[in-house]
Write a protein that holds these residues in place. Structure first.
Motif, PDB file in Angstrom:
ATOM      1  N   ALA A 954       0.882  -1.145   0.035  1.00  9.19           N
ATOM      2  CA  ALA A 954      -0.043  -0.011  -0.001  1.00  9.19           C
ATOM      3  C   ALA A 954       1.020   1.382   0.033  1.00  9.19           C
ATOM      4  N   TYR A 955       0.555   2.260  -0.909  1.00  9.56           N
ATOM      5  CA  TYR A 955       1.502   3.393  -0.850  1.00  9.56           C
ATOM      6  C   TYR A 955       0.529   4.671  -0.532  1.00  9.56           C
ATOM      7  N   ASN A 956       1.295   5.742   0.274  1.00  2.98           N
ATOM      8  CA  ASN A 956       0.592   6.978   0.381  1.00  2.98           C
ATOM      9  C   ASN A 956       1.637   7.913  -0.242  1.00  2.98           C
ATOM     10  N   ALA A 957       1.172   8.558  -1.249  1.00  4.24           N
ATOM     11  CA  ALA A 957       1.958   9.569  -2.037  1.00  4.24           C
ATOM     12  C   ALA A 957       2.436  10.878  -0.946  1.00  4.24           C
ATOM     13  N   ALA A 958       1.400  11.172  -0.371  1.00  2.00           N
ATOM     14  CA  ALA A 958       1.340  12.274   0.620  1.00  2.00           C
ATOM     15  C   ALA A 958       2.500  12.371   1.608  1.00  2.00           C
ATOM     16  N   SER A 959       2.560  11.148   2.494  1.00  2.58           N
ATOM     17  CA  SER A 959       3.508  10.943   3.233  1.00  2.58           C
ATOM     18  C   SER A 959       4.860  10.398   2.768  1.00  2.58           C
ATOM     19  N   GLN A 960       4.696  10.034   1.369  1.00  3.88           N
ATOM     20  CA  GLN A 960       5.805   9.105   0.825  1.00  3.88           C
ATOM     21  C   GLN A 960       6.194   7.817   1.365  1.00  3.88           C
ATOM     22  N   GLN A 961       5.119   6.990   2.120  1.00  3.70           N
ATOM     23  CA  GLN A 961       5.424   5.733   2.917  1.00  3.70           C
ATOM     24  C   GLN A 961       4.777   4.749   1.843  1.00  3.70           C
ATOM     25  N   LEU A 962       5.298   3.884   2.206  1.00  2.58           N
ATOM     26  CA  LEU A 962       4.875   2.348   1.473  1.00  2.58           C
ATOM     27  C   LEU A 962       4.665   1.323   2.754  1.00  2.58           C
ATOM     28  N   ARG A 963       3.520   0.793   2.554  1.00  4.25           N
ATOM     29  CA  ARG A 963       3.300  -0.132   3.794  1.00  4.25           C
ATOM     30  C   ARG A 963       3.202  -1.719   3.142  1.00  4.25           C
ATOM     31  N   VAL A 964       3.627  -2.591   4.127  1.00  7.77           N
ATOM     32  CA  VAL A 964       3.172  -3.955   3.981  1.00  7.77           C
ATOM     33  C   VAL A 964       2.850  -4.578   5.266  1.00  7.77           C
ATOM     34  N   PRO A 965       2.028  -5.482   5.192  1.00  6.18           N
ATOM     35  CA  PRO A 965       1.813  -6.134   6.702  1.00  6.18           C
ATOM     36  C   PRO A 965       3.001  -6.452   7.270  1.00  6.18           C
ATOM     37  N   SER A 966       2.864  -6.654   8.551  1.00  5.46           N
ATOM     38  CA  SER A 966       3.834  -7.223   9.606  1.00  5.46           C
ATOM     39  C   SER A 966       4.173  -8.507   9.202  1.00  5.46           C
ATOM     40  N   GLY A 967       5.493  -8.889   9.213  1.00  2.00           N
ATOM     41  CA  GLY A 967       5.887 -10.221   8.740  1.00  2.00           C
ATOM     42  C   GLY A 967       5.993 -10.520   7.267  1.00  2.00           C
ATOM     43  N   ALA A 968       5.515  -9.438   6.477  1.00  5.31           N
ATOM     44  CA  ALA A 968       5.437  -9.470   5.055  1.00  5.31           C
ATOM     45  C   ALA A 968       6.676  -8.517   4.210  1.00  5.31           C
ATOM     46  N   ASN A 969       7.706  -8.613   4.948  1.00  9.23           N
ATOM     47  CA  ASN A 969       8.738  -7.714   4.319  1.00  9.23           C
ATOM     48  C   ASN A 969       8.653  -7.841   2.949  1.00  9.23           C
ATOM     49  N   LEU A 970       9.380  -6.720   2.006  1.00  5.40           N
ATOM     50  CA  LEU A 970       9.700  -6.813   0.876  1.00  5.40           C
ATOM     51  C   LEU A 970      10.572  -8.081   0.621  1.00  5.40           C
ATOM     52  N   PRO A 971      10.540  -8.951  -0.344  1.00  2.00           N
ATOM     53  CA  PRO A 971      11.685  -9.864  -0.440  1.00  2.00           C
ATOM     54  C   PRO A 971      13.030  -9.447  -0.946  1.00  2.00           C
ATOM     55  N   GLY A 972      14.109  -9.827  -0.491  1.00  2.00           N
ATOM     56  CA  GLY A 972      15.376  -9.836  -1.086  1.00  2.00           C
ATOM     57  C   GLY A 972      15.916  -8.576  -1.281  1.00  2.00           C
ATOM     58  N   LEU A 973      16.349  -8.250  -2.580  1.00  2.00           N
ATOM     59  CA  LEU A 973      16.778  -7.307  -3.082  1.00  2.00           C
ATOM     60  C   LEU A 973      15.730  -5.952  -3.105  1.00  2.00           C
ATOM     61  N   TYR A 974      14.426  -6.553  -3.470  1.00  2.00           N
ATOM     62  CA  TYR A 974      13.242  -5.427  -3.474  1.00  2.00           C
ATOM     63  C   TYR A 974      13.276  -4.795  -2.191  1.00  2.00           C
ATOM     64  N   GLU A 975      13.518  -5.013  -0.990  1.00  2.00           N
ATOM     65  CA  GLU A 975      13.582  -4.593   0.379  1.00  2.00           C
ATOM     66  C   GLU A 975      15.056  -3.768   0.175  1.00  2.00           C
ATOM     67  N   ARG A 976      15.684  -4.384  -0.203  1.00  2.00           N
ATOM     68  CA  ARG A 976      17.441  -3.698   0.019  1.00  2.00           C
ATOM     69  C   ARG A 976      17.272  -2.212  -0.622  1.00  2.00           C
ATOM     70  N   ALA A 977      16.434  -2.232  -2.008  1.00  2.00           N
ATOM     71  CA  ALA A 977      16.225  -1.158  -2.726  1.00  2.00           C
ATOM     72  C   ALA A 977      15.442   0.205  -2.093  1.00  2.00           C
ATOM     73  N   ALA A 978      14.375  -0.354  -1.309  1.00  2.00           N
ATOM     74  CA  ALA A 978      13.543   0.489  -0.734  1.00  2.00           C
ATOM     75  C   ALA A 978      14.351   1.167   0.462  1.00  2.00           C
ATOM     76  N   VAL A 979      15.077   0.001   1.488  1.00  2.00           N
ATOM     77  CA  VAL A 979      15.647   0.653   2.354  1.00  2.00           C
ATOM     78  C   VAL A 979      16.727   1.843   2.101  1.00  2.00           C
ATOM     79  N   LEU A 980      17.496   1.600   0.996  1.00  2.00           N
ATOM     80  CA  LEU A 980      18.615   2.496   0.488  1.00  2.00           C
ATOM     81  C   LEU A 980      18.060   3.773   0.009  1.00  2.00           C
ATOM     82  N   CYS A 981      16.551   3.944  -0.097  1.00  2.00           N
ATOM     83  CA  CYS A 981      16.197   5.146  -0.464  1.00  2.00           C
ATOM     84  C   CYS A 981      16.405   5.966   0.828  1.00  2.00           C
ATOM     85  N   SER A 982      16.204   5.464   2.074  1.00  2.00           N
ATOM     86  CA  SER A 982      16.267   6.377   3.263  1.00  2.00           C
ATOM     87  C   SER A 982      17.465   6.166   4.215  1.00  2.00           C
TER      88      SER A 982
END
Length: 1013
Positions: A954-982
């Motif tokens: 789920a994405y909120n453009a106003a807050s620039q936040q991307l959400r997933v359920p607890s325990g459903a982290n983005l897998p592998g390099l998809y999460e690494r790419a998201a983490v390296l934004c901030s």
């Protein structure tokens, strides 16, 4: 063998001895330069010599290199020079990452040992039994006019030779054996004597003694306590010791040396190394082989629970399975490894009732028909095992070590235990009950550190006797971050403390001496001035640099105990470990490269935060729609558990009428206490030794004049920190290692499997490490990622990968000089450095002395080269589907697991196994073909969402936040790419059961969701 010249002949002999004494099969074992050892015979054979011939050639080669007859040089001048050359070669090899050369002193040290082996044989040599120098002079045929020069040179140089061997073995992390030369008060001559005084048979007996006397493995022990334990064991009637051991012990000249050898053996003992037997011994007090409790903490959505397991020595379970007796009859269970030397079965994973394990009579039978038993106790002391990452049951409480105590909640015992801990334990321990996950009917005292023995009036109840420490004077290294490996090492970033305890009213002091590789005379540092125990010594304020130190406990001028303190940091890398690096990275040569790292080549490569490769064309894919979910927490299903039978009502365990067998002695027993065991249940009981009455009266008079120290005045134990700086520094120091190494580091921060997984995943997402995973995606080993400056979305630079501490400080200094800022991201967890307001090229030009990658727009660049999730799903290896009656199906609508009767439809499933859960993924083709793919839990959930068409993002453009359920982290390099934004790990939002990735702009979010289809 033909002599080739003095040094060439010596070197050939030295190489042969080194190769055979320190062979790879001796990994983790103390190695002795024993002339009667089979290794000496193998060395002789490799040189086409008999053992006698090798002995003669070795002595002749050593003598030819001695400077005898004066001449202005030390007698061992040639060896001193060669050792200096070796030191330079060792440093060069460590810098270059090449094989570490062995010190050229093994043949010399073996010659020193050869002289010690003739001690006690005065009939042959006509020299006094204990005269070592005379025997060495005689062996090397040193002229009488050179004897004083020889002795002086020996005292000046011999310790450096033994130290060089120690340094080499420790640099190899014990993979070619452990050092065994040990001397507490008998310097110089004590080192070679430690190699020769007792043989392999006696050394095996020492391990039996450690076990029989219930000495706590992994702790230090003072000379006094070792002497008392040895004396009691040898003096039993009939004695379990060999005739040669008894003869040596009867000689006052050799007794102190045996004690020092025993201390050296004890330092390397894992506690479970002796052969399992069931009574074929002469000892008068013998116990059935014991299995023990292991206790660890688990966390899930339902809170914390105490996971109770039973453990036995791994060496006794060759088949990997055991049989236990339950109320439903015998059942067969698969054991899992726990640390270096234990294996066991978890109550939670094997569906065993934990209360019945604590209160029942447990009988474990191996396929080799060895029976291990555990009888219930109402007060159960446990000690933290650094290798097993759990609290392990011990016979009685230990001094100074992290401990815990399980107590039956009968309304009487818990208050009595609290009274004892108030007097003897360091402040800061916790009391937990069923509300905190402890099995019903029990209370757990955790984070306990005992610092002295309780007053006799507090242990009137026999069940509390286990809370009286066995050792009288103890110095223990406690706390800090211990690095994994066979050699005990601590992080210089998170250093241990020293806990000193004693039941004697005498002043103790502690010193610290650097062990310098050059062998120069080191300056002794006083860590604690003379004072009465108990007391704590905080090492950090002394600002000891990285290196090795000998910490010594004194009573007056007498040395009671030594500990080796090895401090390590990323400023001085473990080159032996770094040599094993295989350059793990995510490479497109592996079809599963977005979710695991491999070695080899590839046109697309992601190493830590740095990525390189062509941008994939995804223009034909429409962005996945944003979605929301309603998280449903389903209660944990209740299951009937298997119970262990309780003891019968007339058992001594219930009635307390134990049949204690005390050892009998030839003469008077040594020591203050006798320890006997019950012939029925094995419980131990302590009884005073009458021969100590006069000594006790004398000490009571001395104690009365001394003000007793209260533990309440000591600094409370600090709770486990969440700062990861020391762990990251340790990973850089190691360079690479096994999954067990990662586990050992993670569990010292928080001792749960959930945190272990969280730490490893977080360090992968931040680009600190890469991990190699097998076909079931279980971590097998790790490597530190490339040294990188990762540019975040706000243009600040995340300092990640293999950055030594000193280099980071230089980077900080340069950033400030260039007008930028030096920050820390997430100071309470990841603790990674961050630099803002500077150009990376200018920054590196001013500071870096290492190869550094610059990852421009690190997260965005990585995302653009990633394929779609469907490509990863197609490449997953398939196996035949097996029916299971305990499967759960992942519902993407509720983001939760629901029980199902079968796995007959496409989606993601979870099944329970021994110590963990297995996650499965099935497509329609898999259902038709009868196959499944085993996947990580996060990948399973997002693949299920892909099948259902209901994405978990789920994405909120106003807050620039991307959400997933607890325990459903983005897998592998998809999460690494998201983490390296901030540069920040996803934040947990408890109110919505979700994880939030921050600083995600709309373009990145749509590109990410397009790749999750």
């Amino acid at each position: 063998m033909k002599l080739l010249g003095s040094w060439a002949s010596y070197q050939a002999i030295d190489d042969a001895l080194t190769e055979n004494f320190f062979a790879a099969e001796h990994a983790g074992l103390p190695v002795y330069l024993d002339m009667d050892d089979a290794c000496f015979g193998k060395a002789a054979s490799s040189l086409d010599l008999s053992p006698m011939g090798l002995t003669e050639q070795m002595i002749a080669a050593v003598r030819s290199l001695l400077f005898l007859g004066g001449g202005g040089h030390r007698v061992f001048h040639e060896f001193d020079n060669r050792l200096s050359v070796w030191r330079a070669r060792l440093r060069a090899a460590q810098r270059a990452g090449t094989d570490l050369p062995a010190p050229p002193v093994v043949a010399l040290l073996t010659t020193f040992t050869a002289a010690a082996e003739t001690m006690g044989d005065s009939k042959v040599t006509q020299i006094h039994d204990s005269a070592y120098y005379a025997r060495l002079l005689n062996l090397l045929n040193v002229p009488s006019q050179d004897s004083n020069r020889f002795k002086e040179s020996f005292r000046q140089s011999s310790e450096a030779y033994w130290d060089a061997l120690r340094i080499w073995l420790e640099a190899l992390d014990g993979n070619r054996g452990l050092p065994s030369a040990y001397a507490l008060n008998l310097r110089y001559v004590g080192l070679p004597i430690s190699q020769a005084l007792i043989r392999e048979t006696e050394r095996r007996q020492l391990k039996s003694m450690f076990s029989d006397m219930a000495l706590p493995a992994g702790t230090g022990i003072s000379q006094t306590d070792m002497e008392i334990s040895l004396g009691q064991w040898i003096s039993e009637s009939p004695s379990p010791a060999s005739a040669s051991m008894r003869q040596l012990w009867a000689n006052p000249d050799s007794r102190a040396r045996i004690v020092e050898i025993a201390i050296g053996e004890f330092d390397a003992w894992d506690g479970y190394g002796r052969e399992v037997n069931s009574g074929n011994t002469k000892s008068s007090v013998r116990r059935t082989p014991r299995c023990s409790l292991a206790v660890s903490e688990r966390h899930d959505l339902f809170g914390a629970t105490l996971d109770v397991a039973f453990v036995v020595p791994a060496a006794a379970v060759s088949s990997g399975q055991v049989t236990i007796t339950t109320s439903d009859g015998p059942i067969r269970l698969t054991v899992n490894g726990l640390g270096n030397a234990l294996c066991g079965v978890s109550a939670q994973s094997a569906n065993l009732d934990p209360q019945s394990i604590l209160s029942g009579v447990l009988s474990v039978v191996t396929d080799d028909d060895v029976t291990f038993q555990r009888f219930p106790r109402n007060v159960v002391p446990l000690v933290k095992d650094a290798f097993a990452n759990a609290y392990i049951e011990t016979e009685r409480i230990l001094v100074g070590d992290p401990s815990a105590i399980l107590v039956r909640d009968d309304g009487i015992l818990p208050p009595l235990v609290t009274r004892i801990l108030t007097e003897v334990a360091r402040p800061g321990y916790r009391q937990r009950d069923a509300a905190a996950g402890v099995p019903d009917g029990w209370i757990l005292f955790s984070e306990v550190q005992i610092l002295k023995a309780p007053s006799p009036n507090l242990v009137s109840n026999q069940q509390l006797d286990v809370l009286v420490p066995r050792l009288s004077t103890q110095m223990a290294l406690t706390g800090g971050l211990r690095l994994p490996g066979r050699i005990a090492r601590w992080s210089a970033v998170d250093q241990p403390q020293l806990a000193v305890a004693s039941d004697e009213a005498r002043q103790l002091r502690v010193t610290c001496t650097p062990r310098d590789i050059e062998g120069d005379e080191a300056i002794e540092i006083e860590l604690a001035t003379p004072q009465h125990a108990p007391f704590l010594v905080d090492i950090a304020p002394f600002k000891l640099p990285t290196g090795d130190y000998v910490v010594t406990l004194y009573m007056g001028d007498k040395r009671l105990q030594t500990q080796t303190l090895r401090l390590r940091s990323s400023d001085s890398l473990d080159q032996y470990s770094w040599n094993k690096i295989e350059h793990l990275a995510h490479r497109d040569s592996d079809p599963l490269w977005p979710v695991r790292a491999v070695s080899g080549e590839g046109s697309i490569v992601v190493d830590g935060a740095f990525s390189v490769g062509s941008v994939l064309n995804l223009s034909g894919l429409a962005p996945a729609p944003s979605t929301s979910w309603r998280r449903q927490v389903t209660p944990r299903p209740s299951q009937s558990t298997v119970r262990i039978d309780s003891p019968p009502s007339d058992s001594c365990i219930v009635t307390g009428a134990h049949k204690i067998r005390l050892p009998t002695f030839s003469g008077k027993p040594e020591g203050r206490w006798l320890f006997g065991s019950c012939s029925q249940c094995g419980v131990t009981k302590r009884s005073p030794a009458q021969s100590w009455d006069k000594e006790l009266q004398k000490r009571k008079a001395e104690d009365g004049a001394v003000e007793r120290i209260s533990v309440a005045n000591l600094t409370p134990a600090q709770p486990q920190t969440q700062a990861w700086a020391a762990v990251v520094d340790a990973l850089i120091y190691l360079g690479t290692g096994s999954a067990a190494d990662l586990r050992a580091l993670a569990r010292q921060i928080e001792d749960t499997a959930a945190f272990e997984h969280h730490l490893v995943r977080s360090l992968e997402s931040l680009g600190v490490i890469e991990t190699y995973r097998d076909d079931e995606f279980r971590v097998q080993r790790f490597e530190i990622a490339s040294t990188c400056l990762a540019e975040l979305e706000d243009t600040s630079l995340l300092v990640t990968g293999a950055w030594p501490r000193e280099t980071v400080q230089n980077l900080y200094r340069a950033a400030r000089e260039l007008g930028g800022e030096a920050l820390v991201v997430e100071p309470d967890s990841a603790h990674l450095p961050l630099v803002a307001g500077v150009d990376p090229l200018a920054l590196l030009a001013e500071s870096a002395d290492v190869d550094v990658e610059i990852a421009r727009a690190a997260g965005r660049s990585m995302l653009l080269i990633l394929p779609t999730l469907s490509e990863v799903a197609a490449a997953l290896p398939r196996v035949d589907a097996e029916f299971t009656s305990h499967a759960e199906y992942f519902s993407t609508g509720s983001a939760s697991w629901l029980p199902v009767r079968n796995i007959a439809r496409p989606g993601a499933y979870r099944t329970k196994s021994a110590y963990n859960s297995t996650y499965l993924y099935r497509t329609a083709d898999d259902v038709e073909n009868g196959t499944v793919a085993r996947v990580p839990f996060d990948l399973a959930k997002h693949l299920a969402a892909q099948i259902s068409g209901a994405p978990l993002v789920a994405y909120n453009a106003a807050s620039q936040q991307l959400r997933v359920p607890s325990g459903a982290n983005l897998p592998g390099l998809y999460e690494r790419a998201a983490v390296l934004c901030s540069g920040e790990l996803p934040l947990r939002d408890a109110s919505t059961f979700s994880l939030v990735y921050t600083e995600i702009d709309e373009i990145f979010a749509h590109a990410l969701m397009a790749r999750l289809v």
